[in-house]
Design a protein around this motif. Structure first.
Motif, PDB file in Angstrom:
ATOM      1  N   GLY A 201      -5.001  28.739 -55.192  1.00 61.90           N
ATOM      2  CA  GLY A 201      -4.043  29.090 -56.232  1.00 61.90           C
ATOM      3  C   GLY A 201      -4.411  28.523 -57.586  1.00 61.90           C
ATOM      4  N   ASP A 202      -5.715  28.373 -57.841  1.00 64.36           N
ATOM      5  CA  ASP A 202      -6.159  27.879 -59.145  1.00 64.36           C
ATOM      6  C   ASP A 202      -6.810  29.015 -59.914  1.00 64.36           C
ATOM      7  OD1 ASP A 202      -5.464  25.355 -58.251  1.00 64.36           O
ATOM      8  OD2 ASP A 202      -7.501  24.880 -57.600  1.00 64.36           O
ATOM      9  N   LEU A 203      -6.538  29.041 -61.196  1.00 67.69           N
ATOM     10  CA  LEU A 203      -7.210  30.000 -62.089  1.00 67.69           C
ATOM     11  C   LEU A 203      -7.867  29.194 -63.204  1.00 67.69           C
ATOM     12  CD1 LEU A 203      -7.648  32.893 -63.387  1.00 67.69           C
ATOM     13  CD2 LEU A 203      -5.446  32.558 -64.493  1.00 67.69           C
ATOM     14  N   TYR A 204      -9.158  29.407 -63.395  1.00 64.85           N
ATOM     15  CA  TYR A 204      -9.873  28.744 -64.487  1.00 64.85           C
ATOM     16  C   TYR A 204     -10.382  29.800 -65.435  1.00 64.85           C
ATOM     17  CZ  TYR A 204     -10.234  25.030 -60.989  1.00 64.85           C
ATOM     18  OH  TYR A 204      -9.941  24.096 -60.037  1.00 64.85           O
ATOM     19  N   VAL A 205     -10.210  29.569 -66.711  1.00 66.30           N
ATOM     20  CA  VAL A 205     -10.883  30.399 -67.707  1.00 66.30           C
ATOM     21  C   VAL A 205     -11.640  29.440 -68.609  1.00 66.30           C
ATOM     22  CG1 VAL A 205      -9.376  32.414 -67.713  1.00 66.30           C
ATOM     23  CG2 VAL A 205      -8.754  30.474 -69.093  1.00 66.30           C
ATOM     24  N   ALA A 216      -9.409  26.243 -69.576  1.00 69.99           N
ATOM     25  CA  ALA A 216      -8.062  25.915 -69.136  1.00 69.99           C
ATOM     26  C   ALA A 216      -7.993  26.116 -67.640  1.00 69.99           C
ATOM     27  CB  ALA A 216      -7.033  26.790 -69.831  1.00 69.99           C
ATOM     28  N   GLU A 217      -7.190  25.280 -67.030  1.00 69.71           N
ATOM     29  CA  GLU A 217      -7.015  25.347 -65.589  1.00 69.71           C
ATOM     30  C   GLU A 217      -5.524  25.531 -65.325  1.00 69.71           C
ATOM     31  OE1 GLU A 217      -6.850  21.561 -63.711  1.00 69.71           O
ATOM     32  OE2 GLU A 217      -7.931  22.261 -61.957  1.00 69.71           O
ATOM     33  N   PHE A 218      -5.194  26.512 -64.500  1.00 70.03           N
ATOM     34  CA  PHE A 218      -3.805  26.704 -64.104  1.00 70.03           C
ATOM     35  C   PHE A 218      -3.756  26.500 -62.603  1.00 70.03           C
ATOM     36  CE2 PHE A 218      -4.697  29.200 -67.838  1.00 70.03           C
ATOM     37  CZ  PHE A 218      -3.670  28.838 -68.688  1.00 70.03           C
ATOM     38  N   ARG A 219      -2.947  25.566 -62.146  1.00 68.40           N
ATOM     39  CA  ARG A 219      -2.954  25.190 -60.728  1.00 68.40           C
ATOM     40  C   ARG A 219      -1.651  25.561 -60.044  1.00 68.40           C
ATOM     41  NH1 ARG A 219      -4.562  19.129 -60.027  1.00 68.40           N
ATOM     42  NH2 ARG A 219      -4.997  19.812 -57.905  1.00 68.40           N
ATOM     43  N   LYS A 220      -1.738  25.532 -58.734  1.00 68.59           N
ATOM     44  CA  LYS A 220      -0.570  25.743 -57.881  1.00 68.59           C
ATOM     45  C   LYS A 220       0.117  27.080 -58.175  1.00 68.59           C
ATOM     46  CE  LYS A 220       0.241  20.894 -57.025  1.00 68.59           C
ATOM     47  NZ  LYS A 220       0.366  19.823 -57.996  1.00 68.59           N
ATOM     48  N   LEU A 221      -0.695  28.088 -58.429  1.00 69.38           N
ATOM     49  CA  LEU A 221      -0.134  29.418 -58.636  1.00 69.38           C
ATOM     50  C   LEU A 221       0.129  30.047 -57.276  1.00 69.38           C
ATOM     51  CD1 LEU A 221      -2.693  30.572 -61.364  1.00 69.38           C
ATOM     52  CD2 LEU A 221      -0.443  29.592 -61.736  1.00 69.38           C
ATOM     53  N   LEU A 222       1.055  30.983 -57.273  1.00 67.60           N
ATOM     54  CA  LEU A 222       1.342  31.706 -56.043  1.00 67.60           C
ATOM     55  C   LEU A 222       0.121  32.541 -55.660  1.00 67.60           C
ATOM     56  CD1 LEU A 222       3.724  32.741 -54.093  1.00 67.60           C
ATOM     57  CD2 LEU A 222       3.755  34.710 -55.623  1.00 67.60           C
ATOM     58  N   VAL A 223      -0.244  32.501 -54.381  1.00 62.13           N
ATOM     59  CA  VAL A 223      -1.418  33.249 -53.930  1.00 62.13           C
ATOM     60  C   VAL A 223      -0.979  34.397 -53.036  1.00 62.13           C
ATOM     61  CG1 VAL A 223      -3.654  33.099 -52.756  1.00 62.13           C
ATOM     62  CG2 VAL A 223      -2.722  31.097 -53.910  1.00 62.13           C
ATOM     63  N   ILE A 224      -1.577  35.567 -53.273  1.00 61.34           N
ATOM     64  CA  ILE A 224      -1.363  36.700 -52.373  1.00 61.34           C
ATOM     65  C   ILE A 224      -2.718  37.027 -51.757  1.00 61.34           C
ATOM     66  CG2 ILE A 224      -0.824  39.160 -52.259  1.00 61.34           C
ATOM     67  CD1 ILE A 224       1.252  38.824 -54.274  1.00 61.34           C
ATOM     68  N   GLY A 225      -2.749  37.294 -50.485  1.00 66.88           N
ATOM     69  CA  GLY A 225      -4.020  37.585 -49.824  1.00 66.88           C
ATOM     70  C   GLY A 225      -4.581  36.318 -49.215  1.00 66.88           C
ATOM     71  N   GLU A 226      -5.915  36.257 -49.190  1.00 69.13           N
ATOM     72  CA  GLU A 226      -6.546  35.104 -48.543  1.00 69.13           C
ATOM     73  C   GLU A 226      -6.244  33.818 -49.295  1.00 69.13           C
ATOM     74  OE1 GLU A 226     -10.717  35.459 -47.810  1.00 69.13           O
ATOM     75  OE2 GLU A 226     -10.461  37.490 -46.978  1.00 69.13           O
ATOM     76  N   GLN A 227      -5.760  32.823 -48.558  1.00 72.38           N
ATOM     77  CA  GLN A 227      -5.459  31.551 -49.201  1.00 72.38           C
ATOM     78  C   GLN A 227      -5.804  30.408 -48.272  1.00 72.38           C
ATOM     79  OE1 GLN A 227      -1.028  31.008 -49.452  1.00 72.38           O
ATOM     80  NE2 GLN A 227      -1.118  33.229 -49.203  1.00 72.38           N
ATOM     81  N   ASP A 229      -5.665  25.693 -48.121  1.00 67.70           N
ATOM     82  CA  ASP A 229      -5.190  24.481 -48.777  1.00 67.70           C
ATOM     83  C   ASP A 229      -6.345  23.757 -49.431  1.00 67.70           C
ATOM     84  OD1 ASP A 229      -2.526  24.753 -48.173  1.00 67.70           O
ATOM     85  OD2 ASP A 229      -2.807  23.945 -46.149  1.00 67.70           O
ATOM     86  N   GLU A 230      -6.071  23.193 -50.576  1.00 69.43           N
ATOM     87  CA  GLU A 230      -7.092  22.442 -51.284  1.00 69.43           C
ATOM     88  C   GLU A 230      -7.355  21.139 -50.541  1.00 69.43           C
ATOM     89  OE1 GLU A 230      -6.049  21.320 -55.272  1.00 69.43           O
ATOM     90  OE2 GLU A 230      -8.146  20.972 -55.744  1.00 69.43           O
ATOM     91  N   PRO A 231      -8.638  20.804 -50.310  1.00 65.67           N
ATOM     92  CA  PRO A 231      -8.925  19.537 -49.631  1.00 65.67           C
ATOM     93  C   PRO A 231      -8.349  18.374 -50.446  1.00 65.67           C
ATOM     94  CG  PRO A 231     -10.919  20.864 -49.887  1.00 65.67           C
ATOM     95  CD  PRO A 231      -9.844  21.539 -50.652  1.00 65.67           C
ATOM     96  N   ALA A 232      -7.787  17.406 -49.740  1.00 66.22           N
ATOM     97  CA  ALA A 232      -7.091  16.309 -50.420  1.00 66.22           C
ATOM     98  C   ALA A 232      -8.022  15.554 -51.373  1.00 66.22           C
ATOM     99  CB  ALA A 232      -6.508  15.356 -49.380  1.00 66.22           C
ATOM    100  N   GLU A 233      -9.308  15.435 -50.969  1.00 58.38           N
ATOM    101  CA  GLU A 233     -10.208  14.630 -51.802  1.00 58.38           C
ATOM    102  C   GLU A 233     -10.504  15.290 -53.160  1.00 58.38           C
ATOM    103  OE1 GLU A 233     -11.091  16.010 -48.886  1.00 58.38           O
ATOM    104  OE2 GLU A 233     -13.135  16.835 -48.947  1.00 58.38           O
ATOM    105  N   ASP A 234     -10.178  16.572 -53.295  1.00 58.83           N
ATOM    106  CA  ASP A 234     -10.462  17.272 -54.549  1.00 58.83           C
ATOM    107  C   ASP A 234      -9.353  17.095 -55.578  1.00 58.83           C
ATOM    108  OD1 ASP A 234     -12.736  18.166 -53.436  1.00 58.83           O
ATOM    109  OD2 ASP A 234     -12.397  20.291 -53.880  1.00 58.83           O
ATOM    110  N   ARG A 235      -8.213  16.632 -55.129  1.00 60.26           N
ATOM    111  CA  ARG A 235      -7.027  16.752 -55.979  1.00 60.26           C
ATOM    112  C   ARG A 235      -7.106  15.968 -57.280  1.00 60.26           C
ATOM    113  NH1 ARG A 235      -3.018  17.126 -51.021  1.00 60.26           N
ATOM    114  NH2 ARG A 235      -3.630  19.259 -50.536  1.00 60.26           N
ATOM    115  N   GLY A 250     -17.119  28.234 -51.006  1.00 64.39           N
ATOM    116  CA  GLY A 250     -16.771  29.616 -50.698  1.00 64.39           C
ATOM    117  C   GLY A 250     -15.277  29.888 -50.791  1.00 64.39           C
ATOM    118  N   ASP A 251     -14.551  28.953 -51.352  1.00 67.25           N
ATOM    119  CA  ASP A 251     -13.099  29.132 -51.472  1.00 67.25           C
ATOM    120  C   ASP A 251     -12.696  29.702 -52.829  1.00 67.25           C
ATOM    121  OD1 ASP A 251     -12.570  28.306 -48.957  1.00 67.25           O
ATOM    122  OD2 ASP A 251     -12.049  26.239 -49.495  1.00 67.25           O
ATOM    123  N   ALA A 252     -13.683  29.903 -53.682  1.00 66.88           N
ATOM    124  CA  ALA A 252     -13.361  30.460 -54.996  1.00 66.88           C
ATOM    125  C   ALA A 252     -14.478  31.405 -55.402  1.00 66.88           C
ATOM    126  CB  ALA A 252     -13.210  29.356 -56.027  1.00 66.88           C
TER     127      ALA A 252
END
Lengths: 319, 303
Positions: A201-205, A216-227, A229-235, A250-252
C-alpha cells in the motif's frame, strides 16, 4: 446511420461542470464513440505516446430517449473538438435558465446530422444541439469528423478492449489535491518521474537528476488486488530504501513516466472523482489511474460512470 | 542509505523548520537569474547563503538558528558547500503546502555529501529530497564593507517605494547615480541613458517614504542598473505587504549595502502589530544583504 437523444439534467451537469472541463485538459480532440448502451470519450487511444483517457457513461447516465442505429452493429464513432462541444452545452444551459420554465420542459436534444454549410458544395457532418426555450428554439451545430468506417471502428474497439487490462495491485489515493500540488511543483525540477507501487500500500513518485532526487512517499494506502504485509524490519527505513527493497523482493513494481503526463492525468480531478486508484499494468506496460465515482450521497460506486487513464511508460525494458 | 549508517557519524547539522514558505521567499529574493550557484555556510549561529555575480554583486541570506524550531550543530569550523540556488528553491517549494504550515527537517551531510531534506509532519505521507552539493569554487571575493567615515552614510526607505523607483529607472537604464546630501537632507537616484530620469526622496517632505536618514557630507556614486535591479527584483510580496523598510548604506569606496528583512513567522499565527519601520520579533526575521560595487567613473564626486 442515425443518432438522436435527449440530454438529461444530470447528464448536462456531468458533462458541463465536470467531465468536459477535465477531458479538455487531456487534449483538444477526442473520439466520441456511441454504442447501443454506452457513450465514450476516448483520448489518444490510437496513439501510444500520449496519455490515453477513457471516459465511459451508460446511456442512462446522460440521456433519455436514446436512439442509435447504424449498419455497424449500431456503433458510431467520430472525432470532435471538446472545447466546441463544451461551448455548445454551456450556451444551451444558459438558454434553458434564461427562459426558465423548468428543466423538464427545456429538453436538450442532440442529433447527428449532415448539412450543407454555406460556401460548401459537400454536406458536412455535425452534432446538433437543439434547445427549446419558451418561445424560441436555438440550434447549434458542432462540426465533427466524418464518421469512422467499419474498419476504423473495429480498430478503435480493439484498442479499447486492450486498454481494459487491470493492474494486479491498485492503491487508493484519496487526496488528489495534495498529489496534484506536489506534482505541479515537481515539474520544475525534472522531466522523468519514477512511480513505484507496492503490495503493502505504498506509492512513491520520485524525480532523479544528476543534481537532485526529490520524491514523495504515500504509505498505508488501501490496496485492491494482490497485497501483502510490509516486513517489520523495513518500517523504520528511509523512503527510498524501503522502495528499493520492496522492488527487489518482488513486492513492488516501478515504472518511469513523463512528469507532464502524470500532471495531465491529475487534471481528471476536475471531473470530481471521489478517489483514484494507481496501478502498474502487467509487465509494466503502462501506469493506470482509475478514478472512482460514488452515487451521490453514498459510498457506493456509481457503475454507470467510469474514467481511467493510461500513461505511457518511457522505458519498458527497465521494469 | 540506511538510517543506521547515517547515525554512525553525527551530521554537521540537523535542523527543523516550520515555515518553508518564509525561507522560500527569503531565498527567492536573491534569485536574480535562472542559473545561480550558491554557497551555504553553516555555523552554530545559523545558515548563511551567499550568491555573487562577476565580482560586482554579492547577496547573503542570513537564516539565524532562532528561525529553526530545532537546530543541532555538530561540526568543527564552518562547513561550506555549493548548491544550485534555483534547484534549492524549487525543491523547498515542493515542501510548501498552501494554506498549511509544513514542517521539514534539513540534514547535512548525507552519505555522499548531499543536502538531505524531508517532511516530518505526517507519518503516512512524506516528501524527501537529496540535493547534490559541490565543493565551492574559490573563497568568494571579499566584499569587505567598511563605514565611509565616522557618520554612517545611510537611509531607510519603504521597500515598495525603493522597488518602484528602481523599476522606473529601467527606462534610462545602464548606469544609475545615487547621491546623498545633508542640505537639504535628500537621496537622489539619477539615470542617464536613452533619456534622463531623476527620482528624489526628500527626508522632511516624505518621512513616510524615507524613514531614516544619516549623512554628513555629499556623496555620489554610480552603479550598474542591472545590479541595482537585482537587489529589489524579487523582494517577497510579504515584505511589501508588511510595509517594511529597506536600509541602504554607502561604505568606503562607494560600496553599496542594501538590507531587507523578510518575515519567517508561521503562517497560521496572525502577524502581531508591525510598526512603520517594519520591526517584528527579531527571532522570526531572515536578513538579506546585497553588496553592490560602484562603477569606476572619474566624473562622480567621491569622498
Amino acid at each position: 446511420m442515425k443518432f438522436k437523444a435527449y440530454l438529461t439534467e444530470n447528464g448536462v451537469n456531468l458533462l458541463e461542470k465536470r467531465f468536459l472541463p477535465a477531458l479538455d485538459k487531456m487534449g483538444k480532440i477526442c473520439h466520441l464513440y456511441l454504442t447501443r448502451d454506452h457513450t465514450m470519450f476516448l483520448h489518444n487511444l490510437l496513439n501510444g505516446d500520449e496519455v490515453q483517457s477513457i471516459a465511459q457513461f451508460r446511456k442512462e447516465a446522460l440521456f433519455d430517449d436514446y436512439r442509435i442505429s447504424s449498419q455497424n452493429e449500431n456503433r458510431i464513432a467520430f472525432t470532435v473538438d471538446i472545447s466546441l462541444l463544451h461551448r455548445a452545452i454551456r450556451s444551451s444551459v444558459s438558454i434553458c435558465t434564461e427562459f426558465g420554465s423548468g428543466p423538464t420542459q427545456n429538453r436538450l436534444q442532440i442529433k447527428l446530422v449532415k448539412k450543407l454549410p454555406p460556401n460548401c458544395t459537400q454536406p458536412m457532418p455535425f452534432l446538433t444541439f437543439e434547445t427549446k426555450g419558451y418561445k424560441s428554439a436555438v440550434i447549434q451545430d458542432v462540426p465533427i469528423s466524418k464518421p469512422l468506417s467499419r474498419d476504423q471502428v473495429l480498430e478503435l474497439q480493439t484498442a479499447l478492449d486492450m486498454a481494459q487490462d487491470l493492474p494486479q495491485t491498485l492503491v487508493q489515493v484519496q487526496d488528489l489535491n495534495q498529489l496534484q500540488n506536489f506534482v505541479d511543483r515537481l515539474k520544475h525540477v525534472g522531466d522523468l518521474l519514477d512511480v513505484s507501487i507496492s503490495k503493502y500500500g505504498d506509492l512513491y513518485v520520485q524525480i532523479s537528476t544528476t543534481l537532485i532526487t526529490l520524491g514523495a512517499e504515500f504509505r498505508k494506502l488501501l490496496v485492491i488486488g494482490e497485497q501483502s504485509d510490509e516486513p517489520a524490519e523495513d518500517r523504520n527505513l528511509s523512503a527510498q530504501t524501503r522502495s528499493v527493497r520492496a522492488i527487489s523482493r518482488g513486492d513492488a513494481q516501478s515504472v518511469q513516466v513523463n512528469v507532464k503526463h502524470f500532471a495531465k492525468s491529475l487534471h481528471c480531478h476536475l471531473a470530481k472523482p471521489d478517489c483514484a486508484f494507481y496501478g502498474i499494468a502487467p509487465q509494466g506496460a503502462c501506469l493506470t489511474v482509475i478514478f472512482q465515482f460514488f452515487i451521490a450521497g453514498s459510498r457506493q460506486t456509481d457503475k454507470s460512470i467510469s474514467l481511467h487513464c493510461r500513461l505511457p511508460v518511457l522505458d519498458p525494458g527497465s521494469s | 542509505m540506511s538510517s543506521s549508517a547515517m547515525e554512525a557519524e553525527a551530521p554537521d547539522l540537523v535542523c527543523q523548520l516550520d515555515n518553508v514558505q518564509g525561507i522560500v521567499d527569503a531565498l527567492t529574493a536573491v534569485r536574480w537569474k535562472r542559473h545561480q550557484d550558491a554557497v551555504l555556510e553553516l555555523s552554530e549561529h545559523g545558515v548563511v547563503l551567499i550568491v555573487e555575480e562577476t565580482r560586482c554583486l554579492q547577496a547573503k541570506v542570513y537564516l539565524q538558528r532562532e528561525l529553526f524550531i530545532r537546530y543541532e550543530y555538530g561540526a568543527q569550523g564552518r562547513p561550506r558547500f555549493g548548491v544550485s540556488l534555483g534547484l534549492l528553491v524549487d525543491c523547498l517549494n515542493t515542501f510548501s503546502v498552501p494554506g498549511r504550515s509544513s514542517m521539514i527537517e534539513i540534514r547535512y551531510p548525507g552519505p555522499d555529501m548531499q543536502l538531505l531534506l524531508k517532511s516530518v509532519d505526517s507519518l503516512d505521507a512524506c516528501i524527501y529530497a537529496e540535493i547534490r552539493t559541490r565543493i565551492p569554487d574559490t573563497i568568494s571575493w571579499d566584499y569587505n564593507f567598511e563605514p565611509a567615515g565616522s557618520t554612517p552614510l545611510s537611509f531607510t526607505v519603504k521597500s515598495a517605494a525603493l522597488k518602484e523607483a528602481i523599476d522606473d529607472l529601467e527606462w534610462p537604464g545602464s548606469s544609475i547615480q545615487i547621491m546623498l546630501q545633508p542640505v537639504p537632507p535628500s537621496v537622489t537616484f539619477r539615470g542617464e541613458g536613452h533619456g534622463d530620469l531623476q527620482i528624489d526622496f526628500m527626508y522632511y517632505a516624505n518621512t513616510d517614504l524615507l524613514i531614516a536618514f544619516s549623512c554628513d557630507r555629499q556623496v555620489s556614486y554610480r552603479y550598474k542598473y542591472k545590479f541595482l535591479r537585482a537587489t529589489t527584483s524579487n523582494i517577497p510580496s510579504s515584505v511589501i505587504k508588511d510595509n517594511r523598510g529597506s536600509k541602504l548604506t554607502i561604505g568606503r569606496g562607494g560600496m553599496l549595502k542594501v538590507q531587507h528583512l523578510v518575515s519567517v513567522s508561521r503562517q497560521s499565527i496572525p502577524h502581531p502589530h508591525i510598526d512603520s519601520a517594519g520591526y517584528q520579533q527579531p527571532s522570526r526575521i531572515a536578513y538579506i544583504e546585497f553588496f553592490v560595487k560602484p562603477e569606476e567613473d572619474e566624473d562622480t564626486v567621491n569622498d
